[in-house]
Scaffold this motif. Structure first.
Motif, PDB file in Angstrom:
ATOM      1  N   TYR A  35       0.821  -1.211   0.000  1.00 13.04           N
ATOM      2  CA  TYR A  35       0.000   0.000   0.000  1.00 13.04           C
ATOM      3  C   TYR A  35       0.854   1.259   0.000  1.00 13.04           C
ATOM      4  O   TYR A  35       0.380   2.345  -0.363  1.00 13.04           O
ATOM      5  CB  TYR A  35      -0.914   0.012   1.221  1.00 13.04           C
ATOM      6  CG  TYR A  35      -0.204   0.263   2.527  1.00 13.04           C
ATOM      7  CD1 TYR A  35       0.029   1.561   2.974  1.00 13.04           C
ATOM      8  CD2 TYR A  35       0.256  -0.784   3.312  1.00 13.04           C
ATOM      9  CE1 TYR A  35       0.675   1.808   4.162  1.00 13.04           C
ATOM     10  CE2 TYR A  35       0.915  -0.552   4.495  1.00 13.04           C
ATOM     11  CZ  TYR A  35       1.129   0.746   4.920  1.00 13.04           C
ATOM     12  OH  TYR A  35       1.779   0.988   6.094  1.00 13.04           O
ATOM     13  N   LYS A  36       2.130   1.146   0.416  1.00 12.32           N
ATOM     14  CA  LYS A  36       2.983   2.324   0.502  1.00 12.32           C
ATOM     15  C   LYS A  36       3.336   2.901  -0.866  1.00 12.32           C
ATOM     16  O   LYS A  36       3.921   3.982  -0.953  1.00 12.32           O
ATOM     17  CB  LYS A  36       4.266   2.001   1.275  1.00 12.32           C
ATOM     18  CG  LYS A  36       4.006   1.728   2.744  1.00 12.32           C
ATOM     19  CD  LYS A  36       5.275   1.501   3.525  1.00 12.32           C
ATOM     20  CE  LYS A  36       4.974   1.291   5.009  1.00 12.32           C
ATOM     21  NZ  LYS A  36       6.181   1.039   5.797  1.00 12.32           N
ATOM     22  N   GLU A  40      -2.770   7.419  -2.567  1.00 12.86           N
ATOM     23  CA  GLU A  40      -3.421   7.905  -1.349  1.00 12.86           C
ATOM     24  C   GLU A  40      -2.447   7.954  -0.187  1.00 12.86           C
ATOM     25  O   GLU A  40      -2.374   8.953   0.542  1.00 12.86           O
ATOM     26  CB  GLU A  40      -4.608   7.007  -0.990  1.00 12.86           C
ATOM     27  CG  GLU A  40      -5.373   7.479   0.244  1.00 12.86           C
ATOM     28  CD  GLU A  40      -6.542   6.574   0.596  1.00 12.86           C
ATOM     29  OE1 GLU A  40      -7.268   6.900   1.546  1.00 12.86           O
ATOM     30  OE2 GLU A  40      -6.720   5.533  -0.090  1.00 12.86           O
ATOM     31  N   TYR A  41      -1.673   6.877   0.003  1.00 12.96           N
ATOM     32  CA  TYR A  41      -0.705   6.843   1.100  1.00 12.96           C
ATOM     33  C   TYR A  41       0.363   7.916   0.917  1.00 12.96           C
ATOM     34  O   TYR A  41       0.711   8.637   1.870  1.00 12.96           O
ATOM     35  CB  TYR A  41      -0.047   5.473   1.185  1.00 12.96           C
ATOM     36  CG  TYR A  41       1.152   5.467   2.114  1.00 12.96           C
ATOM     37  CD1 TYR A  41       0.989   5.483   3.494  1.00 12.96           C
ATOM     38  CD2 TYR A  41       2.450   5.490   1.594  1.00 12.96           C
ATOM     39  CE1 TYR A  41       2.087   5.519   4.349  1.00 12.96           C
ATOM     40  CE2 TYR A  41       3.547   5.526   2.436  1.00 12.96           C
ATOM     41  CZ  TYR A  41       3.352   5.531   3.811  1.00 12.96           C
ATOM     42  OH  TYR A  41       4.444   5.573   4.644  1.00 12.96           O
ATOM     43  N   PHE A  61      -1.460  18.350  12.880  1.00 10.22           N
ATOM     44  CA  PHE A  61      -2.299  17.403  13.606  1.00 10.22           C
ATOM     45  C   PHE A  61      -3.424  16.817  12.747  1.00 10.22           C
ATOM     46  O   PHE A  61      -3.668  15.604  12.802  1.00 10.22           O
ATOM     47  CB  PHE A  61      -2.846  18.059  14.879  1.00 10.22           C
ATOM     48  CG  PHE A  61      -1.800  18.284  15.921  1.00 10.22           C
ATOM     49  CD1 PHE A  61      -1.262  17.214  16.625  1.00 10.22           C
ATOM     50  CD2 PHE A  61      -1.312  19.552  16.190  1.00 10.22           C
ATOM     51  CE1 PHE A  61      -0.276  17.409  17.577  1.00 10.22           C
ATOM     52  CE2 PHE A  61      -0.321  19.760  17.141  1.00 10.22           C
ATOM     53  CZ  PHE A  61       0.189  18.688  17.831  1.00 10.22           C
ATOM     54  N   PRO A  62      -4.130  17.614  11.915  1.00 10.20           N
ATOM     55  CA  PRO A  62      -5.113  16.984  11.019  1.00 10.20           C
ATOM     56  C   PRO A  62      -4.462  16.015  10.031  1.00 10.20           C
ATOM     57  O   PRO A  62      -5.003  14.935   9.764  1.00 10.20           O
ATOM     58  CB  PRO A  62      -5.741  18.183  10.293  1.00 10.20           C
ATOM     59  CG  PRO A  62      -5.533  19.339  11.215  1.00 10.20           C
ATOM     60  CD  PRO A  62      -4.209  19.093  11.866  1.00 10.20           C
ATOM     61  N   ALA A  63      -3.291  16.394   9.490  1.00 11.80           N
ATOM     62  CA  ALA A  63      -2.602  15.508   8.551  1.00 11.80           C
ATOM     63  C   ALA A  63      -2.158  14.220   9.236  1.00 11.80           C
ATOM     64  O   ALA A  63      -2.255  13.119   8.672  1.00 11.80           O
ATOM     65  CB  ALA A  63      -1.407  16.233   7.942  1.00 11.80           C
ATOM     66  N   LEU A  64      -1.671  14.345  10.468  1.00 13.17           N
ATOM     67  CA  LEU A  64      -1.231  13.164  11.214  1.00 13.17           C
ATOM     68  C   LEU A  64      -2.411  12.243  11.515  1.00 13.17           C
ATOM     69  O   LEU A  64      -2.308  11.021  11.349  1.00 13.17           O
ATOM     70  CB  LEU A  64      -0.561  13.602  12.518  1.00 13.17           C
ATOM     71  CG  LEU A  64      -0.070  12.458  13.414  1.00 13.17           C
ATOM     72  CD1 LEU A  64       1.128  11.769  12.789  1.00 13.17           C
ATOM     73  CD2 LEU A  64       0.299  12.983  14.802  1.00 13.17           C
ATOM     74  N   ASN A  65      -3.534  12.780  11.950  1.00 10.72           N
ATOM     75  CA  ASN A  65      -4.706  11.963  12.264  1.00 10.72           C
ATOM     76  C   ASN A  65      -5.212  11.220  11.024  1.00 10.72           C
ATOM     77  O   ASN A  65      -5.602  10.052  11.103  1.00 10.72           O
ATOM     78  CB  ASN A  65      -5.818  12.841  12.842  1.00 10.72           C
ATOM     79  CG  ASN A  65      -5.477  13.379  14.219  1.00 10.72           C
ATOM     80  OD1 ASN A  65      -4.688  12.773  14.937  1.00 10.72           O
ATOM     81  ND2 ASN A  65      -6.027  14.518  14.573  1.00 10.72           N
ATOM     82  N   ALA A  66      -5.206  11.909   9.883  1.00 10.86           N
ATOM     83  CA  ALA A  66      -5.650  11.258   8.645  1.00 10.86           C
ATOM     84  C   ALA A  66      -4.727  10.102   8.276  1.00 10.86           C
ATOM     85  O   ALA A  66      -5.192   9.022   7.873  1.00 10.86           O
ATOM     86  CB  ALA A  66      -5.709  12.284   7.515  1.00 10.86           C
TER      87      ALA A  66
END
Length: 592
Positions: A35-36, A40-41, A61-66
């Motif tokens: 998947y890497k 998307e990844y 923080f939003p990017a990390l959570n996603a």
């Protein structure tokens, strides 16, 4: 002149923290990571990295959570926990140390609960960097050693050299020979598993020679370094190599100018070392003062950020607020007075003594004072916040009109608040009493104290704070009418830390207060059925700020305070290493 031989300057420290996430990502690879290669990844990863490198909290923080949500869907636990570490590193870079510490503790607990043993090295690595960042060097070294042990068990040899380098960073000032052995070990592993790291390790070894005063070895290593550069090799320590080389050639002012140009305000440690090696003690002393001022400035920013977090959590807390505020102000005044006394002493010493040996002595004294001050602030700032956070949390629950806990729940919450308030009070009392007892003169010992009475009183007072599965009792072999001539308050205060210590480390069973007497000696014991203390630590535990379990509350002053008080009463205290069911402390007082 012995100088702190920390071969990495502050600029290098920033580089290590910023690249920590990249190092973590090389530890293990998921068997199925196809998947890497997906768009998307890659988009999620690049978005997180860009925000990380720019230090943009609003984006990070939003990017990390996603990205974390995506990795959980892929069932890649290792990659997911790697991103958890990235979050901790980001907070460290932003000097939000308190938040980073809480997340590191949360990470360790979660990995332990899920029995993800292969990933536990991540938590220890994070704790190692946090402890190092805050100046807790001994704990940081133990954290990094644990990372190495876990990586050896899992066979993660390729990325072990960076961990050895982390360990070297905190070991050089304490044991240069041990640090040199670790550099050799890192090089040996790198040559076998990751050759691309060898040149950087060799460069670091060469820097250590300069710090230890072995100039011939440094010059030989510098020659090899230049040959490597000619071959196209690079090292993060390259600029420091050139600066130190100029210093060995007698170009001291040029080396200082190079350090100031490339390292800016963070160059004081390198400049101090250069002046020291040149024997220019006056300039070394002035540079050290600038370095101390710069470090204090950073520490103040960190403390300010941490206290802001604390204030946010305490917005609805009003129980015992005035008492807590008074104690915090008192602590601040004590710290300011200590700093003023230290600086006044340094100034007076420097003003009155001009020749080389006396200036050298003032320089060493200033370093030691700075180290003690850092240890004091570090331990108090961490241990006072934890019980206050607990009190704040339950106060919010009690104040929330949407919740209606029954009487039993309210009683339980009140008990927890009372217990944590006791923790705060005892920690500050220990600090103040230790200072008073060490500076006071002779103690008055003219009270007739009933031994059984004082033990019964302490058992009753402490009974309400023990765990549900623990009982506290008294087992005395002396009559109720037996009295000893001593100081009642001091004797009682000496026993309290022993009981508190037993309460922290006893999950179930009993805590027993004992007393017996011979012809000329009274023996008091406090024993428990807890986890016990290794025989090798029998004396170490009586030193200041020593905690065998860093996850337990306390600042490590209880047992040192107990020993100081008992000594003033003319007695002794020790750990009974023959007792194996838990821990047993023995107080002996003369009655002749």
């Amino acid at each position: 002149m012995h100088h702190r031989t920390n071969t990495i300057n502050p600029t290098d420290m920033k580089f290590i923290i910023l690249t920590l996430a990249l190092l973590l990502s090389t530890f293990t690879v998921k068997a199925d990571d196809s998947y890497k290669n997906s768009k998307e990844y890659l988009a999620l990863r690049d978005s997180m990295r860009n925000a990380f490198n720019s230090g943009d909290s609003a984006r990070f923080f939003p990017a990390l959570n996603a990205l974390q949500d995506y990795l959980l869907k892929q069932d890649d636990q290792h990659a997911y926990y790697t991103q958890r570490c990235n979050e901790i590193v980001f907070l460290m870079n932003r000097q939000r140390i308190f938040e980073a510490y809480k997340l590191a503790r949360q990470l360790a607990n979660e990995l332990r609960e899920k029995k993800l043993d292969k990933e536990m090295y991540m938590a220890y690595n994070m704790l190692g960097h946090l402890n190092r960042y805050c100046g807790n060097r001994e704990t940081a070294k133990e954290n990094f050693r644990q990372v190495i042990r876990l990586m050896e068990e899992a066979g993660y040899y390729e990325s072990m050299p960076p961990i050895y380098m982390n360990l070297v960073n905190v070991s050089l000032s304490d044991d240069p020979d041990e640090a040199q052995r670790m550099l050799e070990k890192a090089k040996e592993i790198a040559e076998k598993y990751s050759p691309e790291r060898v040149f950087d390790i060799e460069t670091r070894q060469t820097l250590s020679y300069f710090n230890r005063g072995n100039i011939p070895a440094f010059l030989e290593g510098y020659k090899k370094y230049r040959e490597g550069v000619a071959e196209g090799k690079t090292s993060v320590h390259g600029r420091s190599m050139d600066i130190y080389y100029e210093a060995t050639q007698g170009n001291i002012d040029k080396a200082v100018a190079m350090a100031q140009e490339s390292l800016g305000e963070e160059a004081h440690e390198v400049i101090t070392l250069i002046y020291e090696r040149a024997g220019r003690w006056h300039e070394a002393y002035e540079s050290m003062k600038k370095q101390t001022t710069a470090n204090d400035s950073v520490n103040n920013v960190i403390l300010s950020n941490s206290m802001q977090e604390f204030r946010d959590e305490m917005t609805v807390y009003d129980i015992e607020r005035q008492v807590a505020k008074t104690r915090i102000i008192t602590l601040g005044i004590i710290i300011i007075l200590l700093l003023m006394l230290i600086m006044a002493f340094i100034y007076i010493t420097f003003s009155r003594r001009r020749h080389m040996r006396q200036l050298k002595r003032a320089y060493e004294h200033a370093l030691e004072s700075d180290k003690l001050k850092a240890a004091f602030i570090r331990n108090m700032s961490h241990e006072v916040r934890t019980p206050l956070n607990v009190i704040a949390g339950f106060a919010q629950v009690l104040a929330d009109p949407d919740l209606s806990p029954d009487a039993a729940k309210r009683k339980e919450m009140a008990h927890i608040i009372e217990k944590n308030n006791y923790l705060i009070t005892s920690q500050i009392d220990e600090m103040i009493e230790l200072a008073l007892n060490e500076s006071a003169g002779d103690v008055t010992k003219d009270e007739h104290v009933g031994v059984n009475d004082i033990l019964q009183q302490l058992a009753k007072e402490k009974g309400k704070f023990v765990n549900d599965n623990v009982t506290i009792n008294v087992s005395s072999n002396i009559d109720d009418g037996f009295f000893i001539t001593t100081n009642r308050d001091m004797l009682k205060r000496a026993i309290v830390p022993l009981i508190d210590n037993a309460m922290k480390y006893t999950a179930k069973g009993t805590i027993t207060l004992g007393a017996s007497v011979t012809d000329d000696e009274l023996k008091l014991t406090v024993e428990d059925t807890g986890c016990g203390i290794p025989e090798a630590e029998a004396e170490h535990i009586f030193e200041r700020f020593v905690k065998l379990d860093t996850f337990k509350e306390g600042i490590g002053l209880g047992l040192p305070l107990c020993r100081v008080i008992i000594a003033r009463l003319g007695g002794t205290i020790s750990l009974d290493t023959s007792y194996k069911e838990g821990a047993r402390f023995v107080i002996r007082l003369n009655i002749g």
